[in-house]
Design an enzyme around this catalytic site. Structure first.
Site, PDB file in Angstrom:
ATOM      1  CG  PHE A  63      47.029 -20.139 -26.967  1.00  0.00           C
ATOM      2  CD1 PHE A  63      47.268 -19.553 -28.089  1.00  0.00           C
ATOM      3  CD2 PHE A  63      46.836 -19.586 -25.932  1.00  0.00           C
ATOM      4  CE1 PHE A  63      47.986 -18.228 -28.089  1.00  0.00           C
ATOM      5  CE2 PHE A  63      46.810 -17.502 -25.984  1.00  0.00           C
ATOM      6  CZ  PHE A  63      47.747 -17.223 -27.434  1.00  0.00           C
ATOM      7  CE  LYS A 103      43.948 -28.962 -20.230  1.00  0.00           C
ATOM      8  NZ  LYS A 103      43.364 -28.146 -21.270  1.00  0.00           N
ATOM      9  CD  GLU A 131      40.710 -24.973 -23.944  1.00  0.00           C
ATOM     10  OE1 GLU A 131      42.285 -25.215 -23.656  1.00  0.00           O
ATOM     11  OE2 GLU A 131      40.958 -24.577 -23.681  1.00  0.00           O
ATOM     12  CB  SER A 147      47.053 -16.812 -17.416  1.00  0.00           C
ATOM     13  OG  SER A 147      46.278 -17.687 -17.475  1.00  0.00           O
ATOM     14  CB  CYS A 173      54.958 -16.503 -21.334  1.00  0.00           C
ATOM     15  SG  CYS A 173      57.158 -17.454 -22.490  1.00  0.00           S
ATOM     16  CD  GLU A 228      50.929 -12.596 -19.972  1.00  0.00           C
ATOM     17  OE1 GLU A 228      49.423 -13.324 -19.235  1.00  0.00           O
ATOM     18  OE2 GLU A 228      51.567 -12.902 -20.358  1.00  0.00           O
TER      19      GLU A 228
HETATM   20  P1  NAD Z   1      45.507 -20.403 -19.822  1.00  0.00           P
HETATM   21  O1  NAD Z   1      46.125 -19.774 -18.445  1.00  0.00           O
HETATM   22  O2  NAD Z   1      44.373 -19.865 -20.409  1.00  0.00           O
HETATM   23  O3  NAD Z   1      46.004 -21.847 -20.035  1.00  0.00           O
HETATM   24  C1  NAD Z   1      46.113 -22.617 -19.610  1.00  0.00           C
HETATM   25  C2  NAD Z   1      46.129 -24.062 -19.905  1.00  0.00           C
HETATM   26  O4  NAD Z   1      44.983 -24.331 -18.527  1.00  0.00           O
HETATM   27  C3  NAD Z   1      45.122 -24.386 -21.289  1.00  0.00           C
HETATM   28  O5  NAD Z   1      45.328 -26.641 -21.206  1.00  0.00           O
HETATM   29  C4  NAD Z   1      43.942 -24.778 -20.533  1.00  0.00           C
HETATM   30  O6  NAD Z   1      42.872 -25.714 -20.670  1.00  0.00           O
HETATM   31  C5  NAD Z   1      43.741 -24.779 -18.912  1.00  0.00           C
HETATM   32  N1  NAD Z   1      43.040 -23.899 -18.141  1.00  0.00           N
HETATM   33  C6  NAD Z   1      42.904 -22.624 -19.304  1.00  0.00           C
HETATM   34  N2  NAD Z   1      41.471 -22.024 -17.655  1.00  0.00           N
HETATM   35  C7  NAD Z   1      41.371 -23.053 -16.726  1.00  0.00           C
HETATM   36  C8  NAD Z   1      40.817 -23.035 -15.719  1.00  0.00           C
HETATM   37  N3  NAD Z   1      39.982 -22.169 -15.244  1.00  0.00           N
HETATM   38  N4  NAD Z   1      40.977 -24.256 -14.482  1.00  0.00           N
HETATM   39  C9  NAD Z   1      41.873 -24.947 -15.374  1.00  0.00           C
HETATM   40  N5  NAD Z   1      42.380 -25.605 -16.388  1.00  0.00           N
HETATM   41  C10 NAD Z   1      42.021 -24.054 -16.896  1.00  0.00           C
HETATM   42  O7  NAD Z   1      47.170 -19.951 -21.109  1.00  0.00           O
HETATM   43  P2  NAD Z   1      46.846 -19.742 -22.721  1.00  0.00           P
HETATM   44  O8  NAD Z   1      45.977 -18.598 -23.436  1.00  0.00           O
HETATM   45  O9  NAD Z   1      47.140 -21.252 -23.015  1.00  0.00           O
HETATM   46  O10 NAD Z   1      48.777 -19.489 -22.348  1.00  0.00           O
HETATM   47  C11 NAD Z   1      48.516 -17.705 -22.665  1.00  0.00           C
HETATM   48  C12 NAD Z   1      48.814 -17.770 -21.639  1.00  0.00           C
HETATM   49  O11 NAD Z   1      50.331 -18.815 -20.582  1.00  0.00           O
HETATM   50  C13 NAD Z   1      49.859 -16.759 -20.698  1.00  0.00           C
HETATM   51  O12 NAD Z   1      49.356 -15.993 -19.291  1.00  0.00           O
HETATM   52  C14 NAD Z   1      51.436 -16.347 -21.270  1.00  0.00           C
HETATM   53  O13 NAD Z   1      52.071 -15.564 -20.173  1.00  0.00           O
HETATM   54  C15 NAD Z   1      51.611 -17.737 -20.446  1.00  0.00           C
HETATM   55  N6  NAD Z   1      52.283 -18.525 -21.051  1.00  0.00           N
HETATM   56  C16 NAD Z   1      54.080 -18.460 -19.739  1.00  0.00           C
HETATM   57  C17 NAD Z   1      55.241 -19.192 -19.904  1.00  0.00           C
HETATM   58  C18 NAD Z   1      55.853 -18.618 -19.282  1.00  0.00           C
HETATM   59  O14 NAD Z   1      56.637 -19.713 -19.601  1.00  0.00           O
HETATM   60  N7  NAD Z   1      56.087 -18.784 -17.811  1.00  0.00           N
HETATM   61  C19 NAD Z   1      55.375 -19.545 -21.601  1.00  0.00           C
HETATM   62  C20 NAD Z   1      54.106 -19.394 -22.219  1.00  0.00           C
HETATM   63  C21 NAD Z   1      52.948 -18.952 -22.190  1.00  0.00           C
END
Ligand code: NAD
Length: 497
Positions: free
Chosen positions: A149, A173, A176, A226, A281, A382
């Site tokens: 997000f 994808k 959401e 994450s 991040c 985090e």
């Molecule tokens: P998230 O892991 O909750 O979600 C990321 C994606 O995975 C979304 O599209 C979500 O719909 C999907 N998803 C969520 N739960 C899932 C599950 N159980 N099974 C399958 N798919 C699932 O992350 P977020 O809260 O949207 O974003 C924040 C996180 O992203 C932080 O941890 C941040 O550090 C990380 N991030 C990392 C970078 C990087 O380059 N390393 C860049 C941006 C964000």
């Protein structure tokens, strides 16, 4: 209620989804839309459209692919104000910050505009008599992007411009929580002349992600999010025979040595700790002060924090907006309580912040903790919010050890005027992206972005040259045109004479 639906094969889906998820404006706390949650049937349709489109897109001339990417670049640049506004309305970040995000995405599109150069292979003439050898890189097929997000425009743009320019077709994808800008990207691609089915968007959650991970016609998956989900995507995707790059979470440390320019370091700690409400991040979440640096630095950080303007992202002069959802606000707030009860010194408590007229918004002001130790959850986890922890150490070596012992290794920074100390840092630190007097060292688009340790799974960093490698596979050809020398049966191993 506005319904945000999938984009498949060049059009927005019009059938009513069986399941939806609410989208909020974080500054007001009210729901503004609902977004369709894809089923495995929706995923099948998107992948089928992308597979059909791949048959011709893989052979589209390089010049045509580049021209479409140039046109897309122009359209994104022209519409960047609208894109930024849409992000602010669903994510909460300030308009300025959102414009910066679009700019960083544009830079990756510009990199992809140069794909003809980037896909050049090698050629060696006369490796044996009358024999030449050369290498080319070819696209993979249907590739998937699953994105978080916090950068709804930029992170998908880390992926699809390069993937598509390399000749792949794409299924995105997105998160959401802020889906609208992906719809805008789909429309702009259509306006730029991209053929139907080359870029598709399916909205959803675990159900759609699992369907993509298992789909036999998906060749590769790029994920950013994450760490627990990144690990899951990597394990499941590779078990299903797919190429996977999965970038995870972070806990970025910034060391301040006693000789540093303390004003510069305080500016950096506040900008990198509280920009985008800490939902980056590459945000700095831990400042390690060495020796007497703490006593010089902390008053300067506090002074700057009190001057920050916390307001809706589209308000004039806003520097920090709300958090993305109520659930996330509650999670971050619970970390503040945990920090307090574990004995850290709470120097600034953002829980008191009130934004007039936006009492239902998901606001939390900046939080500053001193005397944080490595056993506290505010240090180990985090938090992904505006919470900055200060850890004090006596020696520079201890600061380096602390970072190297951390499970994450996304970004880090050192503030010092000592070139030798800076060089030791770049040499010894076990982190993928390193800043020297730069708090958020995000690589330019012609380098590649990737952390180490639990911040990445898979062997490819994202975008830049590594992006081109991820989205293509090499082929090596050895060719001989029949000539008088190489005739006759010979069962021996060729000796290249
Ligand atoms: P998230 O892991 O909750 O979600 C990321 C994606 O995975 C979304 O599209 C979500 O719909 C999907 N998803 C969520 N739960 C899932 C599950 N159980 N099974 C399958 N798919 C699932 O992350 P977020 O809260 O949207 O974003 C924040 C996180 O992203 C932080 O941890 C941040 O550090 C990380 N991030 C990392 C970078 C990087 O380059 N390393 C860049 C941006 C964000």
């Amino acid at each position: 209620m506005n319904l945000i639906n999938h984009y498949i094969d060049g059009e927005f889906v019009s059938t009513k989804p069986s399941r939806t998820s609410p989208v909020f404006n974080p500054a007001t706390g009210s729901q503004t839309a609902e977004v369709a949650m894809a089923t495995s049937d929706d995923v099948d349709r998107a992948v089928a459209a992308a597979s059909r489109a791949y048959e011709s897109w893989r052979d589209a001339p390089l010049t045509r692919r580049q021209n479409i990417m140039f046109a897309f670049r122009e359209l994104v640049a022209k519409n960047k104000g609208e894109i930024a506004k849409a992000m602010t309305a669903e994510h909460g970040k300030t308009i300025d910050d959102a414009l910066g995000e679009v700019q960083r995405g544009l830079e990756v599109i510009e990199f992809a505009c140069n794909i003809a150069h980037l896909l050049k292979g090698d050629y060696s003439e006369q490796v044996s008599t009358g024999v030449d050898t050369y290498s080319i890189r070819q696209s993979l097929g249907v590739v998937v992007g699953i994105t978080p997000f916090n950068f709804p425009t930029m992170v998908p743009m880390w992926m699809y411009p390069i993937a598509i320019a390399c000749g792949n077709t794409f299924v995105l994808k997105p998160s959401e929580k802020d889906p609208t800008v992906s719809q805008m990207a789909a429309e702009l691609f259509a306006d730029a002349g991209l053929p139907d089915g080359v870029f598709n968007v399916v909205h959803g959650d675990k159900e759609s992600v699992d369907a993509l991970l298992a789909h036999p016609d998906v060749a590769a998956i790029s994920f950013v999010g994450s760490t627990p989900i990144a690990r899951y995507i990597h394990e499941t995707g590779t078990a299903n025979g797919k190429r996977v790059q999965a970038l995870g979470g972070a806990k970025n440390h910034m060391i301040v040595l006693p000789d540093a320019d303390m004003d510069l370091a305080a500016d950096a700690a506040v900008s990198a700790g509280f920009g985008s409400a800490g939902e980056r991040c590459m945000a700095i979440s831990v400042v390690i002060t060495v020796g007497e640096a703490a006593d010089n630095l902390l008053p300067k950080i506090r002074e700057r924090i009190t001057e920050l303007k916390i307001a809706p992202g589209d308000a004039s002069g806003a520097q920090m907006g709300p958090l993305v959802t109520k659930q996330h606000l509650e999670k971050v707030t619970s970390y503040v309580a945990a920090g307090e009860s574990s004995g850290a010194t709470l120097l600034v408590d953002g829980r008191d912040v009130k934004v007039e007229g936006h009492e239902e918004g998901f606001f939390l002001g900046p939080v500053l903790f001193d005397n944080v130790t490595t056993d506290m959850t505010i240090y180990t986890d985090e938090i992904f919010g505006p919470v900055l922890s200060v850890v004090r150490v006596d020696r520079y070596e201890d600061a380096i050890q602390l970072i190297n012992d951390n499970r994450y290794g996304n970004g880090t920074a050192i503030f010092t005027n000592d070139g030798g100390a800076a060089r030791k840092f770049q040499n010894e630190i076990q982190v993928g992206m390193v800043g020297i007097n730069v708090p958020i060292p995000v690589p330019l688009s012609f380098y590649s972005f990737g952390g180490w340790k639990d911040s990445i799974f898979g062997s490819h960093a994202i975008y830049g040259p590594e992006g081109v490698h991820f989205y293509t596979r090499p082929k090596v050809i050895i060719s001989r045109w029949p000539d008088p020398i190489h005739r006759g049966v010979d069962l021996g191993f060729p000796q290249n004479v």
